[in-house]
Each structure stands twice: as structure tokens, then as C-alpha cells.
Design an enzyme around this catalytic site. Structure first.
Site, PDB file in Angstrom:
ATOM      1  N   HIS A   9      -0.426  -2.536   0.704  1.00 57.36           N
ATOM      2  CA  HIS A   9       1.024  -2.453   0.533  1.00 57.36           C
ATOM      3  C   HIS A   9       1.404  -2.354  -0.947  1.00 57.36           C
ATOM      4  O   HIS A   9       2.305  -1.623  -1.326  1.00 57.36           O
ATOM      5  CB  HIS A   9       1.720  -3.657   1.171  1.00 57.36           C
ATOM      6  CG  HIS A   9       1.520  -3.738   2.657  1.00 57.36           C
ATOM      7  ND1 HIS A   9       1.683  -2.650   3.476  1.00 57.36           N
ATOM      8  CD2 HIS A   9       1.146  -4.765   3.471  1.00 57.36           C
ATOM      9  CE1 HIS A   9       1.436  -3.007   4.736  1.00 57.36           C
ATOM     10  NE2 HIS A   9       1.097  -4.289   4.749  1.00 57.36           N
ATOM     11  N   ASP A  41       2.911   5.358   6.227  1.00 59.58           N
ATOM     12  CA  ASP A  41       1.962   4.649   7.092  1.00 59.58           C
ATOM     13  C   ASP A  41       0.541   4.760   6.552  1.00 59.58           C
ATOM     14  O   ASP A  41       0.187   5.738   5.911  1.00 59.58           O
ATOM     15  CB  ASP A  41       2.051   5.228   8.516  1.00 59.58           C
ATOM     16  CG  ASP A  41       1.491   4.272   9.561  1.00 59.58           C
ATOM     17  OD1 ASP A  41       1.207   3.098   9.223  1.00 59.58           O
ATOM     18  OD2 ASP A  41       1.332   4.692  10.718  1.00 59.58           O
ATOM     19  N   LEU A  82      20.314  11.248  -6.735  1.00 61.55           N
ATOM     20  CA  LEU A  82      19.533  11.052  -5.505  1.00 61.55           C
ATOM     21  C   LEU A  82      19.981   9.786  -4.776  1.00 61.55           C
ATOM     22  O   LEU A  82      20.105   8.721  -5.379  1.00 61.55           O
ATOM     23  CB  LEU A  82      18.042  10.925  -5.854  1.00 61.55           C
ATOM     24  CG  LEU A  82      17.106  10.527  -4.703  1.00 61.55           C
ATOM     25  CD1 LEU A  82      16.887  11.705  -3.744  1.00 61.55           C
ATOM     26  CD2 LEU A  82      15.762  10.043  -5.223  1.00 61.55           C
TER      27      LEU A  82
END
Ligand code: IPE
Ligand code: IPE
Ligand code: MG
Length: 256
Positions: free
Chosen positions: A53, A36, A147
Site C-alpha cells: 500500500h 488493485d 484537475l
């Protein structure tokens, strides 16, 4: 009592300064991140929100690498919520293009790293190009064993739970299961996250202390770590700091 608190704070301060975690200690198996602050990061620089972004995408790359290198097994990144459709059209369009952009430049390296990619969230409302990019990445990495990187896209925990309830009731009505069989485990198995364990550590950036409809079921006993740092400014040092603090926590799960 006061002494205990003073010691606790001294320990907290020390860890915050050093950003050093014990690599032989407990590394969270599953880290979930609410990324955020992209918009505020851009605003502070007089840039359009989308610039935030784009910059946040660089942080994603860095945190994926760092997590892989220190042995995290599951990393779930909250990229777009079911509520984020309320944003201006232009911003939503940009966000829906980011998975393609990210994967075009990163997929080869992720494959090389043995990373497995999964999308968690509702695929229904996504534009075709976004879905295609994600599904291509899911397919290309489906055999990977390193991962596990989950992108929570068009994800809403309440929607997820509502879908699980509907699925279970449908099976009940069809006579496939009995009422007595419905338990916590069955509910977990009907969520988007059925294939992975609950997060051990949740990180949220940008100073907001809330969950914003993220993994409400899965976070029941997760350790949470909040920072004022905005997502584009978040570095692997911050990640290490979060892990260091995690290592200092006592997870009791209700026991003594
Ligand atoms: C997080 O940054 C990214 C998404 C929610 C898609 P924001 O865009 O929410 O940034 P702020 O909170 O407005 O600063
Ligand atoms: C949560 O951030 C969603 C993502 C990070 C993808 P928001 O910025 O949408 O959350 P609110 O609106 O501040 O609660
Ligand atoms: Mg926000």
C-alpha cells in the site's frame, strides 16, 4: 471480416508497444482507476501487505501528476471500498492513515498545481483523523480550478444508489417533487458524483476483470482498460498506453 480483425489486432499491438497517444487527439475528460494489486506486489517480495500500500501511494502521486500534465480534467481513484472493512484490523488501520500521510507530503504541491480534491464515499464510518485530513484538503483546494482529484474512500456503488433512492423518496413523501420528475438525471444528481461527468475511461490493474462495486451507474458507457500490471508497478507509460487504446476506440452509445 478477417482482414478487418487482423487490422484491428495489428493496430492494438502497435499501440501496446509504443505507449504513445496522440496529444492532439481526444484526452479522456474523466479517468477512473481501480488501483488493485498492492497486496500481491508485497507478497511477491516477501513483504507485509502494508508495504504494498505504501508503494502504491507513490504510484498515486505519479499518476496524479501525469494526468494533470496531459490535461485530464477529472481523476477518480478507488482507494477503499465498503467491502474492504472485512480486511484484518491492522491493514484497515494502515489504509485509514494513508490519506493523512499522502496529504501531509503532497497537499502543498497539489495546491500549487491548482488541483481540487474531493472525497467520494460514505463519511460515516471513517475514523475522525481520516475524515479530518480529507476535509482539510477539500477546504484548502475548494477554490482550485485545475484537475479535480477524487478519492473514492469507503465507497460502494450499491450503497451510493441506495442512499440516492432514500433521498429521492424522502423528497417525494415531503411533497417537494412529483413522481413524474424522477428520471435518470435526478438519480445522477443524488449520487456522490453529482458534480462531475461520468468517466470516459476506467483503468483496473492487477488482472482482475470486475468492477468490485465501483461506480455501477456512472460506468454505463465508459471505455474499460484492464492490465495485469500490479498497481505499485503502474507507471505513466501504462497510463499513456491506456489513453492510446482509448483513442482507437469507437464510442457509439448505442447508435451506428
Ligand atoms: C488494492 O490492492 C488496494 C486496496 C484495495 C485498498 P489490494 O490490497 O486489493 O491488493 P491485492 O488485490 O490483495 O493484491
Ligand atoms: C477493489 O479492490 C477496491 C479498491 C481497489 C479500493 P479489491 O481488491 O477490494 O477487490 P476484489 O475483492 O478483488 O473484488
Ligand atoms: Mg485487491
Amino acid at each position: 471480416m478477417l482482414e478487418h480483425l487482423a487490422r484491428k489486432w495489428a493496430r492494438k499491438e502497435k499501440m501496446e508497444q509504443s505507449a504513445e497517444f496522440d496529444s492532439n487527439g481526444m484526452i479522456p475528460n474523466h479517468i477512473a482507476v481501480i488501483m488493485d494489486g498492492n497486496g500481491r506486489w508485497a507478497k511477491a517480495r516477501n513483504l507485509p501487505r502494508i508495504a504494498g500500500h505504501r508503494s502504491g501511494m507513490k504510484t498515486v502521486k505519479e499518476i496524479v501528476k501525469a494526468s494533470d500534465e496531459i490535461g485530464v480534467k477529472y481523476l477518480t481513484m478507488y482507494a477503499f471500498s465498503t467491502e474492504n472493512w472485512k480486511r484484518p484490523r491492522e491493514e484497515v488501520d494502515f489504509l485509514m492513515k494513508l490519506p493523512q500521510e499522502f496529504l501531509t507530503t503532497e497537499l502543498d504541491e497539489l495546491v500549487e498545481r491548482n488541483v481540487r480534491i474531493r472525497m467520494v464515499g460514505s463519511k460515516e464510518e471513517l475514523p475522525a483523523h481520516t475524515l479530518k485530513a480529507l476535509e482539510t484538503a477539500e477546504e484548502r483546494t475548494s477554490g482550485n480550478t485545475g484537475l479535480q482529484l477524487n478519492f473514492a474512500l469507503n465507497y460502494g456503488a450499491r450503497k451510493e444508489i441506495a442512499i440516492a433512492v432514500k433521498d429521492i423518496v424522502t423528497r417525494l413523501q415531503a411533497g417537494e417533487i412529483a413522481l413524474e420528475q424522477i428520471d435518470e438525471e435526478m438519480i445522477s444528481r443524488h449520487l456522490y458524483t453529482s458534480d462531475f461527468p461520468d468517466p470516459d475511461l476506467l483503468i483496473r490493474t492487477s488482472g482482475e476483470i470486475r468492477l468490485s462495486n465501483f461506480m455501477l451507474w456512472q460506468l454505463a458507457y465508459t471505455e474499460m482498460w484492464f492490465t495485469d500490471v500490479l498497481w505499485p508497478d503502474f507507471t505513466r507509460e501504462h497510463l499513456y498506453q491506456a489513453i492510446a487504446e482509448y483513442q482507437g476506440r469507437a464510442r457509439r452509445y448505442g447508435a451506428v
